[in-house]
Design a protein around this motif. Structure first.
Motif, PDB file in Angstrom:
ATOM      1  N   PHE A 123       0.783  -1.097   0.106  1.00 25.48           N
ATOM      2  CA  PHE A 123      -0.126  -0.085   0.028  1.00 25.48           C
ATOM      3  C   PHE A 123       0.977   1.144  -0.001  1.00 25.48           C
ATOM      4  O   PHE A 123       0.949   2.493  -0.727  1.00 25.48           O
ATOM      5  N   LEU A 124       2.085   1.260   0.841  1.00 30.12           N
ATOM      6  CA  LEU A 124       2.809   2.488   0.938  1.00 30.12           C
ATOM      7  C   LEU A 124       3.597   2.390  -0.246  1.00 30.12           C
ATOM      8  O   LEU A 124       3.715   3.814  -0.576  1.00 30.12           O
ATOM      9  N   TYR A 125       3.925   1.740  -1.074  1.00 36.34           N
ATOM     10  CA  TYR A 125       4.429   1.668  -2.204  1.00 36.34           C
ATOM     11  C   TYR A 125       3.931   2.203  -3.311  1.00 36.34           C
ATOM     12  O   TYR A 125       4.292   3.343  -3.875  1.00 36.34           O
ATOM     13  N   TRP A 126       2.614   1.985  -3.367  1.00 37.20           N
ATOM     14  CA  TRP A 126       1.776   2.632  -4.377  1.00 37.20           C
ATOM     15  C   TRP A 126       1.210   3.920  -3.924  1.00 37.20           C
ATOM     16  O   TRP A 126       0.670   4.441  -4.903  1.00 37.20           O
ATOM     17  N   GLN A 127       1.435   4.288  -2.977  1.00 42.37           N
ATOM     18  CA  GLN A 127       0.864   5.802  -2.425  1.00 42.37           C
ATOM     19  C   GLN A 127       2.301   6.632  -2.676  1.00 42.37           C
ATOM     20  O   GLN A 127       2.085   7.871  -2.148  1.00 42.37           O
ATOM     21  N   ALA A 128       3.446   6.213  -3.373  1.00 41.06           N
ATOM     22  CA  ALA A 128       4.583   7.070  -3.416  1.00 41.06           C
ATOM     23  C   ALA A 128       4.134   8.561  -3.961  1.00 41.06           C
ATOM     24  O   ALA A 128       3.566   8.462  -5.222  1.00 41.06           O
ATOM     25  N   GLY A 129       4.692   9.585  -3.428  1.00 41.10           N
ATOM     26  CA  GLY A 129       4.439  10.465  -4.084  1.00 41.10           C
ATOM     27  C   GLY A 129       3.165  11.369  -3.309  1.00 41.10           C
ATOM     28  O   GLY A 129       2.821  12.504  -3.663  1.00 41.10           O
ATOM     29  N   GLN A 130       2.424  10.523  -2.624  1.00 41.25           N
ATOM     30  CA  GLN A 130       1.169  11.242  -2.151  1.00 41.25           C
ATOM     31  C   GLN A 130       1.382  11.176  -0.844  1.00 41.25           C
ATOM     32  O   GLN A 130       2.078  10.103   0.063  1.00 41.25           O
TER      33      GLN A 130
END
Length: 275
Positions: A123-130
């Motif tokens: 989840f944290l990986y796919w929230q990169a930049g947010q």
């Protein structure tokens, strides 16, 4: 120390109890009594005296009053927290320390813990930049890890999330009720009136607890009968059911004990989540 008629020292208590007890110790000594309604409490503020009470003579002081609100739950008071010291308590302690939280069981639920941690990392990986609320995400991860350890090998992922969400909601409401000062505890003679309605609220929550436990327990028993239990599906529920079926002629682990342990093992489990 003296107090008012009927209520005793109830009205003089400070919300910051540790500071209040420290100030009382300077006036009344390292060990003194408080009268809370119709009950007398002994306050110990010395490490040496606390050691005598909690370690040297622990079996004498082991038993405690069961809060009135706890008695509203069918299996309230039958857990390791409130069961009187004796063979039944020793059996429950052995189940918790050796069978549930022993190294072999924790190793068995390692896969379940790893799955939840990997989900969070993904989840944290796919929230990169947010922006991400790390505190909130870690809290949710801990809840998911503990729920998974309880019965993660029994229910499917989608169903586990739904059951887990309801379970933690009920846990939160129960914790809130347990933290409320209850007139019934200070004046047992008035307990039958349930003046604050706390017992009535707890009964409703207890029914929700029971529905959750019955659902996952029945599903686990069904899986056992069908022979579809995998090695990676072992969880606390499976351990408890195996112990219940194995039986002990002198002090058996009953379904009441099993549900009581499931209900209280959340605070116990949090200590071991990251092992």
């Amino acid at each position: 120390m003296s107090g008012l008629p009927m209520v005793g020292n109830l009205l003089s208590l400070d919300p910051e109890l540790h500071s209040y007890f420290a100030s009382m110790a300077r006036t009344y000594g390292l060990i003194h009594t408080l009268r809370l309604g119709s009950k007398v409490s002994i306050v110990v503020t010395s490490p040496a005296i606390a050691r005598e009470v909690l370690k040297d003579h622990d079996t004498i002081f082991a038993n405690r009053d069961v809060p009135h609100v706890i008695t509203a739950i069918e299996y309230g008071g039958r857990d390791i927290v409130f069961t009187p010291y004796g063979s039944e308590w020793r059996m429950l302690r052995k189940v918790c320390v050796r069978d549930m939280l022993g190294s072999s069981t924790l190793d068995a639920v390692y896969t379940l813990r790893r799955q939840e941690i990997r989900k969070t990392i993904g989840f944290l990986y796919w929230q990169a930049g947010q922006p991400v609320n790390i505190g909130e995400q870690m809290f949710l991860t801990v809840l998911n890890v503990i729920t998974s350890m309880l019965w993660g090998g029994t229910v499917q992922e989608k169903e586990s999330s739904r059951i887990g969400a309801e379970f933690w909601q009920v846990v939160g409401e129960v914790t809130g009720l347990l933290g409320k000062p209850n007139v019934s505890d200070f004046f047992p003679g008035l307990a039958w009136l349930d003046m604050q309605g706390i017992r009535k609220q707890m009964k409703g929550l207890a029914q929700r607890f029971d529905r959750i436990f019955d659902k996952v327990i029945n599903q686990r028993i069904k899986m056992d009968k069908q022979g579809i239990i995998s090695k990676e599906s072992k969880d606390f529920l499976q351990v408890l059911l195996q112990l219940k079926d194995a039986g002990d002629s002198k002090t058996p682990l009953t379904m009441i004990h099993l549900k009581a342990l499931l209900m209280v093992c959340f605070p116990i489990s949090t200590v071991h989540v990251y092992q």
